[in-house]
Design an enzyme around this catalytic site. Structure first.
Site, PDB file in Angstrom:
ATOM      1  N   GLY A 322       0.831  -1.202   0.000  1.00  0.00           N
ATOM      2  CA  GLY A 322       0.000   0.000   0.000  1.00  0.00           C
ATOM      3  C   GLY A 322       0.862   1.247   0.000  1.00  0.00           C
ATOM      4  O   GLY A 322       0.599   2.210  -0.707  1.00  0.00           O
ATOM      5  N   ALA A 323       1.925   1.208   0.798  1.00  0.00           N
ATOM      6  CA  ALA A 323       2.877   2.309   0.884  1.00  0.00           C
ATOM      7  C   ALA A 323       4.114   1.789   1.596  1.00  0.00           C
ATOM      8  O   ALA A 323       4.100   0.714   2.191  1.00  0.00           O
ATOM      9  CB  ALA A 323       2.269   3.499   1.628  1.00  0.00           C
ATOM     10  N   GLU A 325       7.504   3.228   4.079  1.00  0.00           N
ATOM     11  CA  GLU A 325       7.949   4.346   4.901  1.00  0.00           C
ATOM     12  C   GLU A 325       9.385   4.763   4.670  1.00  0.00           C
ATOM     13  O   GLU A 325      10.062   5.217   5.606  1.00  0.00           O
ATOM     14  CB  GLU A 325       7.747   3.996   6.378  1.00  0.00           C
ATOM     15  CG  GLU A 325       8.620   2.865   6.914  1.00  0.00           C
ATOM     16  CD  GLU A 325       8.001   1.488   6.858  1.00  0.00           C
ATOM     17  OE1 GLU A 325       8.449   0.590   7.575  1.00  0.00           O
ATOM     18  OE2 GLU A 325       7.035   1.306   6.073  1.00  0.00           O
ATOM     19  N   ASN A 326       9.900   4.657   3.459  1.00  0.00           N
ATOM     20  CA  ASN A 326      11.277   5.078   3.198  1.00  0.00           C
ATOM     21  C   ASN A 326      11.505   6.457   3.802  1.00  0.00           C
ATOM     22  O   ASN A 326      10.719   7.378   3.608  1.00  0.00           O
ATOM     23  CB  ASN A 326      11.533   5.133   1.687  1.00  0.00           C
ATOM     24  CG  ASN A 326      11.034   3.903   0.979  1.00  0.00           C
ATOM     25  OD1 ASN A 326      11.448   2.799   1.239  1.00  0.00           O
ATOM     26  ND2 ASN A 326      10.099   4.122   0.052  1.00  0.00           N
ATOM     27  N   GLU A 359       2.436   5.920   7.589  1.00  0.00           N
ATOM     28  CA  GLU A 359       3.818   6.055   7.107  1.00  0.00           C
ATOM     29  C   GLU A 359       4.566   7.161   7.859  1.00  0.00           C
ATOM     30  O   GLU A 359       5.754   7.012   8.165  1.00  0.00           O
ATOM     31  CB  GLU A 359       3.825   6.326   5.601  1.00  0.00           C
ATOM     32  CG  GLU A 359       3.068   5.299   4.764  1.00  0.00           C
ATOM     33  CD  GLU A 359       3.435   3.862   5.084  1.00  0.00           C
ATOM     34  OE1 GLU A 359       4.616   3.594   5.377  1.00  0.00           O
ATOM     35  OE2 GLU A 359       2.537   2.997   5.052  1.00  0.00           O
ATOM     36  N   HIS A 362       5.945   6.101  11.142  1.00  0.00           N
ATOM     37  CA  HIS A 362       7.189   5.328  11.013  1.00  0.00           C
ATOM     38  C   HIS A 362       8.439   6.213  10.963  1.00  0.00           C
ATOM     39  O   HIS A 362       9.542   5.711  11.203  1.00  0.00           O
ATOM     40  CB  HIS A 362       7.162   4.513   9.723  1.00  0.00           C
ATOM     41  CG  HIS A 362       6.494   3.186   9.838  1.00  0.00           C
ATOM     42  ND1 HIS A 362       6.807   2.267  10.815  1.00  0.00           N
ATOM     43  CD2 HIS A 362       5.544   2.597   9.061  1.00  0.00           C
ATOM     44  CE1 HIS A 362       6.071   1.179  10.632  1.00  0.00           C
ATOM     45  NE2 HIS A 362       5.293   1.348   9.584  1.00  0.00           N
TER      46      HIS A 362
END
Length: 938
Positions: A322-323, A325-326, A359, A362
C-alpha cells in the site's frame, strides 16, 4: 565510473577477493592470501546473472551458507552510483549499472567479508598491488568496491521499473521497494535492519527526468555518456539508517509543495509527487493539506522534532504494497496518496489519511528507532497501525477514527487469531531466517493484532503515560536499534512515575499477549459474579500444537457497565476469579469490554444474554454503539465455537430494523457474509435473503428520506458508509426500487459516457449491482471505463466491480486477463482473482484457475509477494465440504514447498475448511428453521 572490486585500507594494505554465490541471496567475498599473489585482474563475466549455488538451509556448513550475516563486520557508510536505463537494450532487457563503495569496521576478528547480493552480476574483480598481511583487525576500517549490472525488471522488488501511459506514450519509471530483503537487488550491501549506515547516492538518469532519494539533492549536472544526454544528480548523505529504508526514483513526475503549510518546523520541505496529469488535476492537494498537520501531531506526540529536512511522498502506478515508509521519500500506490473529491469516495479519502498517518508515524517509530531483526516486525507495524488512527483523528476530527479502529483492525483480525494455526506476534530470531519467512510476517496478525494490543496497552496505562514512555524510548535509541523489551522498560518507567496501578510490570503483562498466539474469551456469570478466561478457538476441537510457557492465560483488563451505572474495571490474572459487583438481578443488564478496548471476547450466563437481547429490542441506544457491534460479533463467533447456540447469535440482529448506526450494521453484514459463504449454494439461501431484506428495508428507506430521494450526501462520515451498506444489501435482497435505482444510474452513464453522475460513495455498489444484473454489454462498458480511467481509485472500483458478473464466460476471461500485465497490473492480479472468488459463480472458476496456473503465478508473480496469503485465503473462503478439503490437500501435496509467503495461509485454509465442515453439519437445519420463522417466504 571506476571499475573493479577491491579491498583497501588507509595505508594501502590490500588483498584480493573472490566472489561465491550461496543460499540464493548471499554473495560471500572471501579474503584470499598467498595463492592469489600472481593474479592481478579477473576478466569481466558475461552480462547474464551468475549461477546460484544452493545449500540446505537447515544444515549450513560454511559462513556463506547462512542467510544471516556474521557479526564480524559493521558498515559505516556507502557511496553508491546507479545508472538506470529506461529503454530496453538489444536483448529487450531494461538494465541498470552501478558501482558501490562501502566502508566498514571489523568488530570481531575474521578473514571473511560476507555481503548480500541478489540477481546482480559483479562485472569485474581486481586487486591493487599490495597485500594484506593477515586477518582483518578489530577496530580497523576497510573499504569494499564493487561494479555491477542488474535488471530493472517489473517484479515490484528492489530497483524495478513501472510503466504508465501519458498522452498515448508509454512512460517508464525506475523506482524501488527494498523492504524487507531487496536492497541487495540494487547493490551489494549488508542488508539487515541492525546494520545501519550513512548512504550517499548519485543517480545518472536520462535528460528530462528527475531523480529523487531519501535526502535533498545537490544541483543536477548535465553529462553525456555513451552518446546519450543524461543528468547526474547527487544527494546529501542520509542519516544513519537501515538498508530497507532506502529509496530512489527516476521519473518524469511533477510535484506540488507548500512550505507555508501549518505543520512541523518551518524548514521542512513537503512535496507530493505524481504523474503530471494527476498533479494538474489536483489529486495531490488533499495529501499536501494533511501531511503537515499529521507531522506536527507526531512531533507533539513523540516530543521529538521531525528528523529530516524534507518529506517527499510519491504515488507510483505500480507498487506491490500500500505504501512504504522510506525515510524522507515515502512511496505509495496511487490509491493511497491521490484523491479527487469529484470522483473519489469518502472511503478513499479515509484510506489516504490513514495511510499517510501510518507512514509518517514510522518516521520516528521504525526509522529513527528500528527493530533489531524481522521477528519483531510487529513492533514497527503494529505501532504504526495503532497511532495512524490517532494521526488521522487529529487531521479529520469529525470522523471518529478512534472508534473505527475496532471495525478495521480489532474485529477483523480476531477471526485469524482464533485459529490453531495462528502465530504469536513475535518469534525467535532463529525461526525467521529466509526471505520468504520474513515476508510471511507481513500479515494481519503483525499489523492489526499488533495495533490492537498496543491500543489496549495505551488504554490501561492511559494515553498520556503511553506517550511519555514512547518519548524516552525514542530518545534512548534514536539512530539505533531496539527490541520490544526496551519499549516495555521505558513504558514501565513512565508507569512508575504516574498514578497508574497495574497487577504486574508492563513486561509481565504484555509478554502474555505477544509471546503466545490467540486471545481469551472472558465468561461472566452475573448470578454468582464468577469470571473466567479460556483460550478462544473458532474450532474448539482443533489441536493447538504450539506450546505456551504461559499455558494460554492472559492478564486481562476487564471493564464493564451495568444498567445506569458508571464504568468499572478489574484485572483477571488467573483462570477464574469472583467479583460481587458483577452480580445483577431483575432487569439489570451488564455489558463488558467497553468500546472493545481489550483484545478478548465476552460471554455471559443465559439470563444476562436474555436481558441484553431485551434491551437491544426495546431501547438499543442505552448500550454504547461499539458494544452493540461487539455483542453481535461476539455472539456469532461464540456460536461458531459452540460456546452459545447459533440461534442466540441470530437473535442479536433482530433489533437492526430500528438501528441506523454504521458499526452494528457493518458487524452484522460481515458476520452474515460467513453464512452466505456457507449457504448461498443451498436451500438456506432463500429464507436468509428474505430475513436480510426485512431487516434492511427500513434502513434503505431511512437513507432515501434523509438524502432527499438520493439527491444529497449524508453529512456524517459513518452515515456515508452506512448508506452504501443500505443500498448494497437492499439491492442484493430485492428490496423494491433498489435494482431499478442502481441500474438506472448505470444506464444513464452508459448513454452518456462523458458524464458520470453517480455519487462517488456509491460507485462501487452501483457498478457491482448493475454488472451483476446485466450481461456482456454492461461488462464491456465497465471494462472500457476501467482501461480509460485516469484516477486510480476509480479504476480500483471498476476493476473490483467487474468481478460481480454472473456470466461464467466473462469471469473466466477476466481471470485470464489477470495474468496479462497489459490488462491487469501485477500489483492487482492476486486481489482481482480473490474478488472473482468472492462471487458465488466465480469461486469454483477461480479455484480451478489458480490450481491449474499455480506454477506460473508463483514464479511470475513472486513467491515472496505479500499478497500470496490473501490469494490462497480468497479462493478457499467458501470451502465447507469433504470434497473441497481433499482438493485443498491435493493442492498442498502437488505444490509442496512452493507456496512462499502463502505457506501459513494454506495451513489456515485447511483449518478453516475443517471448521466450516463441522459448523455446516451442525448448524444448517437450525439456521434454516430460524430464518424461516423470522421472515415469510416471498
Amino acid at each position: 565510473m571506476g571499475k573493479g572490486v577491491f579491498l583497501s585500507k588507509a595505508l594501502a594494505v590490500t588483498c584480493a577477493v573472490v566472489a561465491v554465490a550461496a543460499a540464493a541471496t548471499i554473495i560471500a567475498l572471501a579474503v584470499v592470501y598467498a595463492q592469489e599473489k600472481s593474479k592481478n585482474e579477473v576478466k569481466p563475466t558475461s552480462t547474464a546473472p551468475p549461477p546460484i549455488i544452493t545449500t540446505t538451509p537447515s544444515t549450513p556448513k560454511e559462513p556463506w551458507d547462512h542467510y544471516r550475516l556474521p557479526e564480524s563486520l559493521s558498515p559505516v557508510s556507502y557511496n553508491v552510483t546507479l545508472r538506470p536505463r529506461l529503454k530496453p537494450d538489444a536483448n529487450g532487457l531494461y538494465i541498470f549499472t552501478g558501482e558501490s563503495t562501502v566502508v566498514f569496521k571489523c568488530v570481531k576478528e575474521t578473514d571473511l567479508i560476507i555481503i548480500h547480493s541478489n540477481k546482480l552480476n559483479l562485472t569485474k574483480f581486481r586487486r591493487v598491488p599490495r597485500q594484506l598481511s593477515g586477518a582483518l583487525k578489530v577496530g580497523d576500517s576497510y573499504e569494499l568496491f564493487t561494479d555491477f549490472v542488474g535488471e530493472l525488471a517489473d517484479d515490484l522488488g528492489g530497483f524495478y521499473r513501472s510503466v504508465y501511459v501519458e498522452d498515448g506514450v508509454d512512460k517508464v519509471i525506475a523506482t524501488t521497494q527494498m523492504q524487507p530483503t531487496d536492497a541487495r537487488k540494487a547493490f551489494p550491501c549488508f542488508d539487515e535492519p541492525a546494520m545501519k549506515a550513512v548512504f550517499t547516492l548519485t543517480l545518472i538518469h536520462p535528460a528530462g527526468t528527475v531523480a529523487l532519494s531519501n535526502s535533498l539533492n545537490h544541483e543536477p549536472v548535465n553529462v553525456t555518456l555513451d552518446g546519450e544526454k543524461s543528468t547526474m544528480t547527487s544527494f546529501h548523505p542520509t542519516k544513519i539508517m537501515s538498508t530497507y529504508l532506502l529509496a530512489f526514483v527516476v521519473c518524469e513526475f511533477t510535484f506540488i509543495t507548500n512550505e507555508l503549510v501549518a505543520g512541523p518546523k518551518p524548514e521542512t520541505l513537503i512535496r507530493i509527487w505524481a504523474r503530471r496529469k494527476a498533479i494538474e488535476a489536483g489529486q495531490g492537494d488533499y495529501a499536501l493539506e494533511k501531511t503537515g498537520p499529521i507531522l506536527k501531531f507526531f512531533e507533539d506526540y513523540y516530543k521529538s522534532p521531525y528528523p529530516l529536512e524534507k518529506s517527499d511522498q510519491i504515488a507510483l502506478p505500480d507498487f506491490g504494497a500500500g505504501a512504504m515508509e522510506n525515510w524522507g521519500l515515502i512511496t505509495y500506490r496511487e490509491t493511497a496518496l491521490l484523491f479527487n473529491p469529484n470522483v473519489s469516495s469518502n472511503g478513499d479519502k479515509e484510506w489516504v489519511a490513514t495511510v499517510i498517518a501510518h507512514e509518517l508515524a514510522h518516521m520516528w517509530f521504525g526509522n529513527l528507532v528500528t527493530t533489531r531483526w524481522w521477528n519483531d516486525l510487529w513492533l514497527n507495524e503494529g505501532f504504526a497501525t495503532y497511532v495512524s488512527y490517532l494521526g488521522a483523528d487529529f487531521a479529520e476530527p469529525s470522523w471518529n477514527m478512534k472508534d473505527l479502529i475496532v471495525l478495521n483492525e480489532v474485529i477483523g483480525v480476531m477471526g485469524t487469531d482464533a485459529l490453531a494455526s495462528s502465530h504469536p506476534l513475535t518469534s525467535k530470531e532463529e525461526d525467521v531466517q529466509r526471505p520468504e519467512q520474513i515476508s510471511e510476517l507481513f500479515d494481519s496478525i503483525t499489523y492489526s493484532k499488533g495495533g490492537s494490543v498496543l491500543r489496549m496497552l495505551s488504554q490501561f496505562i492511559t494515553e498520556e503515560v503511553f506517550s511519555k514512555g514512547l518519548q524516552t524510548y525514542l530518545e534512548e535509541f534514536k539512530y539505533s536499534n531496539a527490541g520490544y523489551t526496551d519499549l516495555w522498560r521505558n513504558l514501565q518507567m513512565a508507569v512508575e512515575n504516574s498514578s497508574v496501578a497495574l497487577p504486574a510490570s508492563v513486561e509481565v503483562i504484555m509478554n502474555r499477549w505477544i509471546l503466545q498466539m490467540g486471545f481469551p474469551v472472558v465468561t461472566i456469570n452475573t448470578k454468582t459474579g464468577t469470571i473466567t478466561q479460556k483460550h478462544f478457538l473458532l474450532d474448539p476441537e482443533s489441536v493447538v500444537d504450539r506450546p505456551s510457557e504461559f499455558n494460554y492465560e492472559w492478564f486481562v483488563p476487564v471493564t464493564w457497565i451495568k444498567t445506569g451505572a458508571a464504568e468499572q474495571s478489574l484485572w483477571l490474572v488467573k483462570k477464574e476469579d469472583t467479583n460481587p459487583s458483577m452480580i445483577t438481578g431483575g432487569d439489570e443488564w451488564l455489558v463488558a469490554n467497553i468500546d472493545m478496548k481489550g483484545f478478548y471476547r465476552v460471554n455471559y450466563d443465559d439470563a444476562n444474554w436474555e436481558r441484553l437481547l431485551a434491551k437491544l429490542n426495546s431501547k438499543h441506544q442505552d448500550i454504547p454503539v461499539i458494544n452493540r457491534a461487539q455483542i453481535i460479533d461476539d455472539a456469532f463467533n461464540l456460536a461458531r465455537a459452540k460456546i452459545v447456540n447459533t440461534t442466540l447469535a441470530l437473535r442479536t440482529t433482530t433489533f437492526l430494523d430500528k438501528e441506523e448506526e454504521y458499526m452494528p450494521w457493518e458487524t452484522f453484514r460481515r458476520n452474515l457474509n460467513y453464512y452466505f459463504l456457507m449457504f448461498d449454494r443451498s436451500e438456506v439461501y432463500g429464507p436468509m435473503q428474505n430475513y436480510l431484506k426485512q431487516q434492511v428495508e427500513p434502513l434503505f428507506n431511512h437513507f432515501k428520506n434523509i438524502t432527499g430521494n438520493w439527491t444529497k450526501i449524508p453529512e456524517k462520515h459513518t452515515d456515508q458508509y452506512n448508506q452504501v451498506n443500505a443500498i448494497s444489501m437492499a439491492c442484493s435482497t430485492g428490496v423494491d426500487g433498489c435494482k431499478e435505482l442502481t441500474s438506472g444510474w448505470f444506464a444513464e452513464w452508459m448513454n452518456n459516457p462523458a458524464v458520470n453522475k453517480i455519487s462517488p460513495n456509491l460507485k462501487y455498489t452501483v457498478y457491482c449491482s448493475a454488472i451483476a444484473a446485466g450481461g456482456e454489454k454492461e461488462w464491456e462498458f465497465a471494462w472500457a471505463a476501467f482501461k480509460n480511467a485516469t484516477i486510480a481509485s476509480e479504476a480500483d472500483k471498476l476493476m473490483s466491480a467487474l468481478s460481480c458478473s454472473k456470466q461464467p464466460w466473462l469471469l473466466n476471461r477476466y481471470l485470464e486477463y489477470c495474468l496479462d500485465p497489459k490488462k491487469i497490473r501485477k500489483q492487482d492480479a492476486t486481489s482481482t482473482i480473490s474478488s472473482i472468488a468472492g462471487n458465488s459463480v466465480g469461486q469454483p472458476l477461480a479455484w480451478d484457475f489458480v490450481r491449474s496456473r499455480w506454477d506460473y503465478i508463483f514464479n511470475e508473480y513472486g513467491g515472496g509477494s505479500f499478497s500470496f496469503g490473501g490469494l490462497i485465503s480468497g479462493v478457499t473462503r467458501r470451502f465447507s465440504s469433504e470434497f473441497e478439503y481433499k482438493q485443498l490437500l491435493q493442492f498442498k501435496e502437488a505444490n509442496a514447498g512452493n507456496f512462499g509467503s502463502g505457506t501459513a495461509a494454506l495451513e489456515q485454509a485447511l483449518e478453516r475448511t475443517k471448521a466450516n465442515m463441522k459448523w455446516v453439519a451442525l448448524n444448517k437445519k437450525p439456521v434454516l428453521d430460524w430464518f424461516e420463522s423470522q421472515a415469510p417466504a416471498v
